[in-house]
Design a protein around this motif. Structure first.
Motif, PDB file in Angstrom:
ATOM      1  N   LYS A 119      45.228  37.177  40.715  1.00 38.32           N
ATOM      2  CA  LYS A 119      44.329  36.973  41.845  1.00 38.32           C
ATOM      3  C   LYS A 119      43.827  35.492  41.713  1.00 38.32           C
ATOM      4  O   LYS A 119      43.302  34.845  42.833  1.00 38.32           O
ATOM      5  CB  LYS A 119      43.057  37.945  41.656  1.00 38.32           C
ATOM      6  CG  LYS A 119      43.299  39.204  42.051  1.00 38.32           C
ATOM      7  CD  LYS A 119      43.450  39.214  43.452  1.00 38.32           C
ATOM      8  CE  LYS A 119      43.432  40.516  44.151  1.00 38.32           C
ATOM      9  NZ  LYS A 119      43.316  40.439  45.674  1.00 38.32           N
ATOM     10  N   VAL A 123      41.216  32.851  44.641  1.00 39.22           N
ATOM     11  CA  VAL A 123      40.046  31.960  44.209  1.00 39.22           C
ATOM     12  C   VAL A 123      40.298  30.476  44.511  1.00 39.22           C
ATOM     13  O   VAL A 123      39.570  29.812  45.126  1.00 39.22           O
ATOM     14  CB  VAL A 123      39.787  32.229  42.846  1.00 39.22           C
ATOM     15  CG1 VAL A 123      38.375  31.349  42.441  1.00 39.22           C
ATOM     16  CG2 VAL A 123      39.592  33.601  42.574  1.00 39.22           C
ATOM     17  N   ASN A 187      36.598  38.706  43.362  1.00 39.79           N
ATOM     18  CA  ASN A 187      37.859  39.217  43.903  1.00 39.79           C
ATOM     19  C   ASN A 187      37.684  40.436  44.693  1.00 39.79           C
ATOM     20  O   ASN A 187      38.204  40.711  45.852  1.00 39.79           O
ATOM     21  CB  ASN A 187      38.896  39.477  42.997  1.00 39.79           C
ATOM     22  CG  ASN A 187      39.383  38.163  42.151  1.00 39.79           C
ATOM     23  OD1 ASN A 187      39.848  37.352  43.006  1.00 39.79           O
ATOM     24  ND2 ASN A 187      39.174  38.302  40.981  1.00 39.79           N
ATOM     25  N   GLN A 190      34.002  39.538  46.809  1.00 40.01           N
ATOM     26  CA  GLN A 190      33.937  38.307  47.404  1.00 40.01           C
ATOM     27  C   GLN A 190      32.799  37.367  47.513  1.00 40.01           C
ATOM     28  O   GLN A 190      32.423  36.843  48.319  1.00 40.01           O
ATOM     29  CB  GLN A 190      34.471  38.288  49.154  1.00 40.01           C
ATOM     30  CG  GLN A 190      35.728  39.323  48.931  1.00 40.01           C
ATOM     31  CD  GLN A 190      36.553  38.967  50.375  1.00 40.01           C
ATOM     32  OE1 GLN A 190      36.239  38.477  51.370  1.00 40.01           O
ATOM     33  NE2 GLN A 190      37.600  39.732  50.535  1.00 40.01           N
TER      34      GLN A 190
END
Length: 276
Positions: A119, A123, A187, A190
């Protein structure tokens, strides 16, 4: 004297790095205790770790409060929902066999590190987070002390569910819960990464303090040797937490996530190897 110096140094590292990523540092301390104090029971390991995490989280939260990056509206709600799980986690840990405890901890760290690496691109792109719409979302605009404006939306219901789970796992494994809460907030919910680390630390301060109180009621801290270890670790943790909060303003968010993921996988593999 050398033993005390090493405890203070370990506390300083835990405080600095734990606060930097909003994780409390338990994920560092627990493997250290497992490796260097193999005779300690899981209950004792988690009790020591969660006490040090509480000191770290409280110290770091004061520093983050000065930066204006704690989302108190979300943090208070999420913190309240960690409390039932925190109590249950402390009461459950005495029933965990040591090898099972080590194995669970190692696997958890490896899974988290893999997820964070996967992920991390999301970011790093720093895409706008206020583009979400929906009745279930809470929309927030936060301005920190440096004048930086953060606009984001999050699903409070999902955050509550995550907080309940983190509240249970945190005292069960002695990790503080930030290593779960921060990636979840960034993630899944948010949150901007800087707001997530600061708010996670605030939540952690409440959650860890509750766990410490339950351990104290159960008599886990009656051993003077355990208390001395906590005190000397705390001596290093307090200034380390201030340094970690200071550095968090100056390090890019995706680098924080990358460093966290790298550490998690190394520690996870080390603990799994020791379990067999």
């Amino acid at each position: 004297m050398e033993h005390l110096f090493l405890l203070i140094l370990a506390g300083f590292i835990i405080g600095t790095f734990g606060t930097l990523i909003g994780a409390g540092g338990g994920f560092i301390l627990v493997p250290v205790l497992i490796v260097f104090y193999p005779k300690l029971s899981p209950e004792t390991v988690t009790a020591i770790s969660i006490a040090v995490v509480a000191v770290n989280a409280i110290s770091g939260s004061f520093a983050y409060a000065k930066s204006g990056r704690i989302d108190y509206k979300a943090g208070i709600v999420f913190a309240l929902f960690t409390i039932p799980g925190s109590i249950l986690g402390v009461l459950t840990v005495p029933y965990l066999p040591q090898k099972l405890f080590n194995s669970i901890f190692g696997v958890l760290l490896i899974i988290l590190s893999a997820y964070l690496f996967y992920k991390n691109k999301a970011v790093a792109t720093n895409q706008p987070l206020n583009s979400q719409v929906g009745k279930a979302l809470r929309h927030h605009r936060l301005i920190d002390k440096a004048g930086v404006v953060y606009q984001y939306s999050y699903n409070q219901r999902h955050g509550i569910i995550i907080s309940i789970i983190v509240g249970y796992l945190s005292p069960l494994l002695g990790i503080g819960g930030g290593i779960i809460h921060v990636p979840a907030m960034v993630n899944w919910l948010q949150f901007p990464v800087y707001i997530a680390t600061a708010t996670s630390h605030f939540i952690l301060a409440v959650m860890a303090t509750v766990s410490v109180i339950v351990h104290a009621i159960n008599g886990t801290y009656n051993d003077s040797g355990i208390l001395q270890m906590i005190v000397w670790l705390a001596v290093g943790v307090i200034p380390g937490a201030q340094l970690g909060a200071y550095l968090s303003h100056r390090i890019k968010g995706h680098l924080i996530v990358r460093v966290l993921a790298s550490c998690l996988i190394l520690v996870g593999i080390r603990i799994l190897l020791q379990s067999f």
